[in-house]
Scaffold this motif. Structure first.
Motif, short mmCIF file in Angstrom:
data_model
loop_
_atom_site.label_atom_id
_atom_site.label_comp_id
_atom_site.label_asym_id
_atom_site.label_seq_id
_atom_site.Cartn_x
_atom_site.Cartn_y
_atom_site.Cartn_z
N LEU A 257 0.85 -1.18 0.00
CA LEU A 257 0.00 0.00 0.00
C LEU A 257 0.89 1.23 0.00
O LEU A 257 1.49 1.59 1.02
N HIS A 258 1.00 1.85 -1.17
CA HIS A 258 1.82 3.05 -1.30
C HIS A 258 0.90 4.26 -1.24
O HIS A 258 0.22 4.57 -2.20
N GLY A 259 0.89 4.91 -0.08
CA GLY A 259 0.02 6.07 0.08
C GLY A 259 0.82 7.25 0.58
O GLY A 259 1.57 7.12 1.54
N VAL A 260 0.67 8.41 -0.05
CA VAL A 260 1.45 9.58 0.34
C VAL A 260 1.23 9.91 1.81
O VAL A 260 0.26 9.43 2.42
N THR A 261 2.11 10.71 2.39
CA THR A 261 1.98 11.05 3.80
C THR A 261 0.63 11.70 4.06
O THR A 261 0.21 12.59 3.33
N GLY A 262 -0.05 11.19 5.09
CA GLY A 262 -1.35 11.75 5.42
C GLY A 262 -2.48 11.25 4.55
O GLY A 262 -3.59 11.79 4.57
N SER A 263 -2.26 10.19 3.78
CA SER A 263 -3.31 9.71 2.90
C SER A 263 -4.34 8.84 3.64
O SER A 263 -5.34 8.44 3.06
N GLN A 617 13.79 8.81 1.72
CA GLN A 617 12.74 8.45 2.68
C GLN A 617 12.67 9.45 3.83
O GLN A 617 11.59 9.95 4.17
N LEU A 618 13.82 9.78 4.39
CA LEU A 618 13.82 10.72 5.51
C LEU A 618 13.25 12.08 5.12
O LEU A 618 12.44 12.65 5.83
N LEU A 619 13.68 12.57 3.97
CA LEU A 619 13.23 13.89 3.55
C LEU A 619 11.75 13.90 3.21
O LEU A 619 11.02 14.82 3.57
N THR A 620 11.29 12.88 2.52
CA THR A 620 9.88 12.83 2.15
C THR A 620 9.01 12.71 3.39
O THR A 620 7.98 13.37 3.52
N GLN A 621 9.44 11.87 4.32
CA GLN A 621 8.68 11.71 5.56
C GLN A 621 8.69 13.01 6.36
O GLN A 621 7.67 13.40 6.93
N ALA A 622 9.86 13.66 6.40
CA ALA A 622 9.96 14.92 7.15
C ALA A 622 9.04 15.96 6.53
O ALA A 622 8.26 16.61 7.23
N ALA A 623 9.09 16.07 5.21
CA ALA A 623 8.23 17.03 4.52
C ALA A 623 6.76 16.72 4.80
O ALA A 623 5.93 17.61 4.93
N GLY A 624 6.47 15.44 4.93
CA GLY A 624 5.09 15.00 5.16
C GLY A 624 4.52 15.42 6.50
O GLY A 624 3.32 15.29 6.75
#
Ligand SMILES: Nc1ncnc2c1ncn2[C@@H]1O[C@H](COP(=O)(O)OP(=O)(O)OP(=O)(O)O)[C@@H](O)[C@H]1O
Ligand SMILES: [Zn+2]
Ligand SMILES: [Zn+2]
Length: 768
Positions: A257-263, A617-624
């Motif tokens: 399940l690939h869902g953007v942060t907060g999906s 991963q770290l940056l995308t999660q942080a931005a999320g």
């Protein structure tokens, strides 16, 4: 079907308590028992010269044997009623032993919780056996006989029965003793007459209490909440329905399940768990320890009540054992926890969910060095359960498998509440340097931070300290000194008076530490040293009125240090949260509208082929973390390498773009998941002896490699080259096909076993 039936053999482990018998024996499966024997089945087998009957567990079925078939004995019988969950877990341990390389005992220790005497906190209680009418008559008899203590006890039980909805009359022994002056002989005497029964009751520690030590406000919060105040959106529904539609399809057992942060992935998980529960089955929900917050667990409690339990590392062994027992006894059907929760002894497992599946903490650091993802897949297969892997930034490994059709891919591209993904700005720190700004914050981030504070919103500053292994970089042009052979950065080693040198942890290549940048000749070249403390003091100087909280390994010691900081921040007790990667994971703060990632590229230079993946991963999660509430968020990523694909893709929140670049690099270099990688870790007390042994091993591997075209690199010092006076070196073998590595591993194991020279060192294997 062909005419000749194949003979079936079972691999059986016979004694799980003796290290000496750490061996698997083969037996023939008699035709009459065929249908009854599966991995995990407890069987009786003849053993030894006297053909003594002993008990064993089937760990695998196969139609092949390496022994002369006429010498193989037959399984005698199946142990009825013993084919429970333990057998299955033992079979799982046997697989881990083979796949990851450990002894059976080590694998069993990982899988079966150790019995803890301290956990057996028991309480005695007295139960009334007689129906009410008879009890009243008995009471009169006792009073007449002037047996006061007995009468008092019976009277108390009758009162309790009246108050209890179901008419149950149970009184704790403590109360009987203290309040009614009852003694043990009195209870025993009444028990003999069949009036009452003395029972033992296990007292479990409550997991939510164990999660945090304070219990204020909790009671009212945990009230059951049957519905939620929103419906699943279209993407969420689609994900749930797809899985449910294919529920009975055996070939579709793993979903990514690939869902953007907060999906809204958590809602999807809960919906699936609800379905599984209604089928009378159980669910395991794995999350990284760090994301195992009170808030997260609360969401599950509100939906499923006390059918949920949790495991986490701050519980004592006894407390954890209690939770496993509850699972075995059918008192709960959802277990939430880190890696080790995977081995919860549920008897009828329906689903395993791994949230944030890309997290490194799913890989065990101790032998057996299992990965929860692979092991979960194995357990799910054995039990006919589904496995769901969820993440906003899937591991390259999982995405690759999904692409190849091994996993089913489900995507959620929008945030659940239609909030926009945050706006991301990349701050080029080389520019800042050139224009005279030497502070930790770029001018743009300073400006944004000022505005954020003025609005009364909250900000998070994330200092990427991952892989701070002392790589050397140029602050003027961003160049990082890398290994010419391996495409990873070199690490700085300080070797006493001999001066500094740079080392590659894959192949052992060394070179002196340069004084000038090799590409722009700037003298501003060196290793990075910034801590959270330093960030806090700089930011405080710039914004004297801001209330700043710090969260890192130092400030989160103690039983719930971690939780306290997050809660303070969530309640608005601070304006800025400064921290290491631990602030990045899974938190949901509605008022955070600015996230700053400082030194975003530090993790790019870990000496590890996964460096770019970790960074993305770290940056995308942080931005999320930004803009999850009503307000849109913004993100500033500060870097010396603004053109690196992992940074550009993180800024664009574009997983696909990142993945395509990354998989190209992996396949060019034969790195996993395209190729397989096998590490041979050698340890020994004598460094030169170890080096020699590893070189021998390398020569042997080179011979194997010639035939198979595998790449062998090393031996090299491990990144931590010596621990407690034991030296550590490593050899890596890479190949495009994992089966080839399996063969190489097997041959090498044999070679080491028959070769005396390896007795003085230990070799451990590790995959990918
Ligand atoms: N259908 C929905 N409608 C409205 N709000 C929703 C819906 N589904 C989830 N939410 C809310 O959206 C927020 C994010 O959901 P959730 O935490 O499940 O996301 P996630 O995908 O796990 O995010 P992340 O990967 O960033 O941790 C939560 O506050 C949740 O209550
Ligand atoms: Zn330079
Ligand atoms: Zn190298």
């Amino acid at each position: 079907m062909s005419g000749t039936e194949q003979v079936l053999y079972a691999n059986v482990i016979v004694d799980i308590s003796h290290e000496k018998l750490d061996k698997i024996f083969q037996y023939r499966v008699p035709d009459v028992l065929r249908m009854q024997i599966h991995p995990g089945t407890a069987v009786t087998v003849p053993f030894g010269n006297g053909n003594r009957r002993i008990q064993g567990y089937v760990v695998k079925l196969t139609d092949r044997t390496d022994y002369p078939p006429e010498k193989i004995k037959e399984i005698q019988g199946v142990c009825a009623g013993q084919t429970g969950v333990e057998g299955k877990l033992i079979a799982l341990a046997a697989w881990m032993r083979d796949y990851y390389g450990s002894t059976m005992i080590q694998a069993l220790k990982a899988v079966l919780p150790v019995k803890q005497k301290v956990a057996q906190k028991e309480q005695k209680q007295i139960r009334l056996l007689l129906p009410e009418k008879e009890a009243r008559e008995m009471l009169q008899v006792l009073e007449k006989k002037n047996q006061k203590a007995r009468a008092r006890l019976l009277d108390a039980l009758l009162v309790i029965a009246k108050q209890n909805e179901k008419g149950m009359a149970v009184l704790s022994w403590e109360r009987a003793k203290e309040q009614y002056g009852v003694t043990m002989p009195v209870v025993r005497a009444m028990e003999e007459k069949g009036i009452v029964k003395l029972e033992s009751m296990r007292i479990y520690r409550e997991p939510l209490d164990l999660m945090i030590s304070r219990s204020d406000q909790k009671q009212e919060e945990v009230k059951m909440q049957t519905g939620r105040d929103f419906f699943l959106n279209e993407e969420q529904q689609l994900a749930v329905q797809t899985i449910l539609k294919e529920w009975d399809q055996k070939d579709k057992s793993v979903y990514l399940l690939h869902g953007v942060t907060g999906s809204g992935k958590t809602e999807v998980y809960m919906e699936l768990i609800d379905f599984v529960r209604k089928q009378g089955k159980q669910a395991i929900f794995l999350i990284p320890e760090i994301a195992l917050t009170y808030q997260m667990v609360l969401r599950f409690y509100q939906r499923f009540g006390s059918r949920v339990s949790i495991l986490h590392s701050r519980m004592s062994a006894g407390e954890r054992y209690d939770q496993y027992e509850k699972a075995k006894n059918g008192e709960i059907d959802i277990m939430i926890g880190p890696r080790s929760a995977l081995f919860t002894p549920f008897s009828n497992l329906g689903i395993i969910i791994i949230d944030e599946e890309h997290e490194e903490s799913y890989k065990s650091e101790t032998v057996p060095r299992y990965h929860a993802r692979e092991t979960a897949q194995r357990r799910a297969e054995m039990e006919g359960a589904k496995l769901i892997l969820g993440s906003a930034t899937p591991s390259v490994e999982s995405y690759y498998r999904a692409e190849k059709g091994e996993y089913c891919l489900l995507e959620m591209k929008r945030r659940a509440n239609r909030q926009k993904l945050p706006y991301v700005w990349i701050g080029d720190m080389r520019n800042e340097m050139r224009e005279g700004n030497r502070s930790i914050l770029s001018r743009y981030l300073q400006e944004q931070l000022g505005m954020c504070l003025e609005r009364g919103d909250q900000a998070m500053l994330f200092l990427n300290r991952r892989g701070y292994a002392g790589f050397v970089a140029c602050r003027s042009c961003g160049t990082v000194i890398g290994c010419p052979h391996c495409n990873v950065s070199l690490s700085l080693h300080k070797k006493g008076t001999a001066g500094e040198k740079l080392v590659c942890h894959y192949c052992g290549y060394t070179q002196p530490n340069p004084r000038l940048c090799p590409s722009c000749t700037s003298p501003f070249i060196g290793s990075f040293q910034v801590g959270t403390q330093q960030v806090v003091s700089q930011v405080q100087r710039m914004f004297p009125k801001a209330r700043i909280l710090r969260m890192d390994a130092d400030t989160t010691r103690g039983k719930d240090g971690h939780h306290k900081i997050l809660e303070t921040f969530a309640k608005g007790g601070a304006d800025i949260l400064v921290g290491t990667q631990m602030i990045v994971k899974g938190h949901d703060f509605a008022d955070v509208t600015l996230v700053g990632a400082l030194a975003a590229d530090l993790s790019l230079h870990m000496s590890d082929y996964r460096a770019a993946e970790r960074t993305f991963q770290l940056l995308t999660q942080a931005a999320g973390r930004a803009g999850r509430g009503e307000k849109t968020g913004s993100v500033v990523i500060q870097t010396y390498e603004p053109d690196h694909y992992s940074i550009k893709a993180a800024a664009a929140q574009d997983y696909q773009a990142f993945y395509e670049e990354e998989i190209l690099y992996r396949s060019l270099m034969d790195y996993p998941p395209v190729g397989g990688m096998l590490a041979l870790h050698g340890q020994g007390e004598d460094e030169s002896y170890l080096q020699m042994a590893m070189e021998y091993l390398k020569k042997y591997l080179d011979v194997l490699a010639k035939k198979t075209q595998a790449r062998v690199i090393g031996p090299a010092d491990e990144s931590v080259s010596k621990v407690a006076d034991i030296y550590r070196k490593v050899i890596y073998v890479r190949h495009g096909r994992k089966e080839v590595l399996d063969q190489i591993k097997e041959r090498t194991e044999q070679y080491i076993e028959i070769n005396r020279g390896f007795d003085k060192i230990t070799i451990q294997y590790d995959r990918d």
